[in-house]
Design an enzyme around this catalytic site. Sequence first.
Site, PDB file in Angstrom:
ATOM      1  N   ASP A 109      -6.071   7.800  -8.574  1.00  0.00           N
ATOM      2  CA  ASP A 109      -6.891   7.659  -9.785  1.00  0.00           C
ATOM      3  C   ASP A 109      -8.290   8.202  -9.470  1.00  0.00           C
ATOM      4  O   ASP A 109      -8.529   9.407  -9.554  1.00  0.00           O
ATOM      5  CB  ASP A 109      -6.895   6.181 -10.180  1.00  0.00           C
ATOM      6  CG  ASP A 109      -7.642   5.907 -11.475  1.00  0.00           C
ATOM      7  OD1 ASP A 109      -7.924   6.851 -12.212  1.00  0.00           O
ATOM      8  OD2 ASP A 109      -7.952   4.733 -11.743  1.00  0.00           O
TER       9      ASP A 109
ATOM     10  N   LYS B   6       0.685  -2.566  -2.623  1.00  0.00           N
ATOM     11  CA  LYS B   6       2.088  -2.888  -2.874  1.00  0.00           C
ATOM     12  C   LYS B   6       2.702  -1.900  -3.865  1.00  0.00           C
ATOM     13  O   LYS B   6       3.908  -1.826  -4.019  1.00  0.00           O
ATOM     14  CB  LYS B   6       2.207  -4.297  -3.492  1.00  0.00           C
ATOM     15  CG  LYS B   6       1.677  -5.391  -2.627  1.00  0.00           C
ATOM     16  CD  LYS B   6       1.766  -6.732  -3.425  1.00  0.00           C
ATOM     17  CE  LYS B   6       1.043  -7.835  -2.702  1.00  0.00           C
ATOM     18  NZ  LYS B   6       0.870  -9.019  -3.595  1.00  0.00           N
ATOM     19  N   GLY B   7       1.828  -1.170  -4.557  1.00  0.00           N
ATOM     20  CA  GLY B   7       2.265  -0.367  -5.696  1.00  0.00           C
ATOM     21  C   GLY B   7       3.339   0.671  -5.403  1.00  0.00           C
ATOM     22  O   GLY B   7       4.190   0.943  -6.246  1.00  0.00           O
TER      23      GLY B   7
ATOM     24  N   GLU C 297       1.936   7.208  -2.026  1.00  0.00           N
ATOM     25  CA  GLU C 297       1.066   6.429  -2.931  1.00  0.00           C
ATOM     26  C   GLU C 297       1.738   6.273  -4.284  1.00  0.00           C
ATOM     27  O   GLU C 297       2.570   7.099  -4.670  1.00  0.00           O
ATOM     28  CB  GLU C 297      -0.249   7.201  -3.138  1.00  0.00           C
ATOM     29  CG  GLU C 297      -1.444   6.650  -2.399  1.00  0.00           C
ATOM     30  CD  GLU C 297      -2.017   5.365  -3.000  1.00  0.00           C
ATOM     31  OE1 GLU C 297      -1.303   4.634  -3.700  1.00  0.00           O
ATOM     32  OE2 GLU C 297      -3.189   5.092  -2.733  1.00  0.00           O
TER      33      GLU C 297
HETATM   34  P1  IMP Z   1      -8.091   4.916  -6.752  1.00  0.00           P
HETATM   35  O1  IMP Z   1      -8.789   4.484  -5.503  1.00  0.00           O
HETATM   36  O2  IMP Z   1      -8.967   4.756  -7.964  1.00  0.00           O
HETATM   37  O3  IMP Z   1      -7.518   6.316  -6.675  1.00  0.00           O
HETATM   38  O4  IMP Z   1      -6.939   3.907  -7.031  1.00  0.00           O
HETATM   39  C1  IMP Z   1      -5.803   3.898  -6.321  1.00  0.00           C
HETATM   40  C2  IMP Z   1      -5.026   2.621  -6.504  1.00  0.00           C
HETATM   41  O5  IMP Z   1      -5.432   1.878  -7.645  1.00  0.00           O
HETATM   42  C3  IMP Z   1      -3.587   2.959  -6.742  1.00  0.00           C
HETATM   43  O6  IMP Z   1      -2.901   3.086  -5.527  1.00  0.00           O
HETATM   44  C4  IMP Z   1      -3.107   1.787  -7.568  1.00  0.00           C
HETATM   45  O7  IMP Z   1      -2.679   0.744  -6.721  1.00  0.00           O
HETATM   46  C5  IMP Z   1      -4.332   1.348  -8.339  1.00  0.00           C
HETATM   47  N1  IMP Z   1      -4.271   1.904  -9.709  1.00  0.00           N
HETATM   48  C6  IMP Z   1      -4.948   2.962 -10.202  1.00  0.00           C
HETATM   49  N2  IMP Z   1      -4.635   3.181 -11.484  1.00  0.00           N
HETATM   50  C7  IMP Z   1      -3.723   2.234 -11.806  1.00  0.00           C
HETATM   51  C8  IMP Z   1      -2.974   1.945 -12.999  1.00  0.00           C
HETATM   52  O8  IMP Z   1      -3.064   2.620 -14.026  1.00  0.00           O
HETATM   53  N3  IMP Z   1      -2.122   0.896 -12.935  1.00  0.00           N
HETATM   54  C9  IMP Z   1      -1.962   0.131 -11.818  1.00  0.00           C
HETATM   55  N4  IMP Z   1      -2.627   0.380 -10.678  1.00  0.00           N
HETATM   56  C10 IMP Z   1      -3.495   1.412 -10.671  1.00  0.00           C
END
Ligand code: IMP
Length: 185
Positions: A107, A48-49, A103
Amino acid sequence: MDQPHRNQGYPLQLLYSPERIQTEIARLAKEINASYEGRELLVIVVLKGALFFAADLLRLVTVPVRMDLVKLSSYAGTESCGTVRLTKDLEFEVAGKDVLVVEDIVDTGLTLVYLLDLLKQRGAGTLRVCTLIDKTERRQAEVTADFVGFHCQGGFLVGYGLDLDERMRELPAIYQMIQDHDGEI
Ligand code: IMP
């Protein structure tokens, strides 16, 4: 620097104001318009972000767009559990299309790699990524975004679509969560 304040009991520090966010979004839209001139884009918004970001970005995109939504999950609280699941699939076929994934944050990169692999398997014609925030510090997967709003070191961010356990998405700015005196966030 703005003073830390509390929202819903959590101590927050302002990171990106609404004005800064809109300035970067306007730049991203320009880059996207220039890259896709004369083509039609299939934009895949990651729920949803990225909802707030996509809504503002797409209103500045001048090339024709079709939009689809996908939902993936890997987070509980402030930590990624590392296993990505598809919880809402796409409606449209991606085969042969110019696909742009929108996106909120990249992260660890695990979510994005999972989605990109899926879209490649389904035969996406071209595949690029636009992210509002690139958190390079915690990257675990080899993945880079093509269009990036902000490069950010780390920390957990909330607001403008970003949540902590479904809270604080509605804040108009983006905040970093700061440690309380007891070390909790
Ligand atoms: P990844 O798989 O670790 O790259 O994470 C991706 C998803 O994690 C992002 O699309 C966000 O929805 C969530 N996410 C990562 N870091 C944050 C943060 O600092 N705040 C809120 N959501 C996060």
